[in-house]
Design a protein around this motif. Structure first.
Motif, short mmCIF file in Angstrom:
data_model
loop_
_atom_site.label_atom_id
_atom_site.label_comp_id
_atom_site.label_asym_id
_atom_site.label_seq_id
_atom_site.Cartn_x
_atom_site.Cartn_y
_atom_site.Cartn_z
N ASN A 97 -7.88 -2.49 4.16
CA ASN A 97 -7.23 -3.53 3.39
C ASN A 97 -5.77 -3.75 3.76
N GLU A 98 -5.25 -2.95 4.65
CA GLU A 98 -3.82 -3.02 4.92
C GLU A 98 -3.50 -3.55 6.30
N ASN B 32 -6.70 -9.29 -1.85
CA ASN B 32 -5.72 -8.31 -2.32
C ASN B 32 -4.31 -8.87 -2.18
N GLN B 34 -0.25 -7.52 -1.17
CA GLN B 34 0.49 -6.41 -0.58
C GLN B 34 1.98 -6.69 -0.69
N LEU B 49 -0.32 -1.79 -2.10
CA LEU B 49 -1.39 -2.75 -1.96
C LEU B 49 -2.22 -2.73 -3.23
N GLN B 51 -5.69 -4.21 -4.94
CA GLN B 51 -6.94 -4.94 -4.77
C GLN B 51 -7.07 -5.98 -5.88
#
Lengths: 110, 111
Positions: A97-98, B32, B34, B49, B51
């Motif tokens: 996710n990063e 998501n 960030q 981060l 979600q």
């Protein structure tokens, strides 16, 4: 032990020239990106590659051509540089996710 | 098209004060969100981060909240220090993998 590295860090060149910026990652990530950060600090995605294949291509002039010789590298070649190309260009990778960013290349077109 | 706005554009506080940085986005269909930190002449460092299913994330003095329905996220930095001086960027990832950034909030913490 830099995870995402870019060369050069600074690039000063004349209008009309052709230049390349290189990006290398040692994270083993499949997806890599090029972003452009303009003078107003906005970061905009330019391209994304996944396993050497182009998956995102934003509205970027044809003078910009990314090349991914292997999964660890994503280079950006720019033809016929224009004044408006002056910006900081960031390479990034994506895992889970990063996103992980390189240090940036400051391009100045005179 | 996702648009991300960060307010304020700049913030100057004395050391020890808590910081509140706001981020809003127009399309709530996000994967998501960030938060990044950018130091002058440097790349971006990921801070937190969140979600889309989460409401908040915490790391040390940093806490980020997410209200997806209203299209907002807030980054709180407790007990600010001069070393917190940087530009803080909010980025929203949509389901097509694109990351849309705000213009950032430049923070100065005065000793």
């Amino acid at each position: 032990d830099t995870a995402v590295s870019q060369t050069p860090k600074y690039l000063v060149t004349q209008m009309g020239n052709d230049k390349s910026i290189k990006c290398e990652q040692n994270l083993g990530h499949d997806t890599m990106y090029w972003y452009k950060q303009d003078s107003k600090k906005f970061l905009k995605i330019m391209f994304s590659y996944n396993n050497k294949e182009l998956i995102i291509n934003e509205t970027v002039p044809n003078r910009f051509s990314p090349k991914s010789p292997d999964k660890a590298h994503l280079n950006l070649h720019i033809n016929s540089l224009e004044l408006g190309d002056s910006a900081v260009y960031f390479c990034a990778t994506h895992w889970g996710n990063e996103q992980f960013f390189g240090p940036g290349t400051r391009l100045t077109v005179l | 098209k996702q648009e991300v706005t960060q307010i304020p554009a700049a913030l100057s506080v004395p050391e020890g004060e808590n910081l509140v940085l706001n981020c809003s986005f127009t399309d709530s269909a996000i994967y998501n969100l960030q938060w990044f930190r950018q130091d002058p002449g440097k790349g971006l460092t990921s801070l937190l981060l969140i979600q889309s299913s989460q409401r908040e994330q915490t790391s040390g003095r940093l806490n980020a909240s997410l209200d997806k329905s209203s299209g907002r996220s807030t980054l709180y930095i407790a007990a600010s220090q001069p070393g917190d001086s940087a530009t803080y960027l909010c980025a929203v990832r949509s389901f097509d993998y694109k990351l849309s950034f705000g213009a950032g909030t430049t923070v100065t913490v005065r000793a």
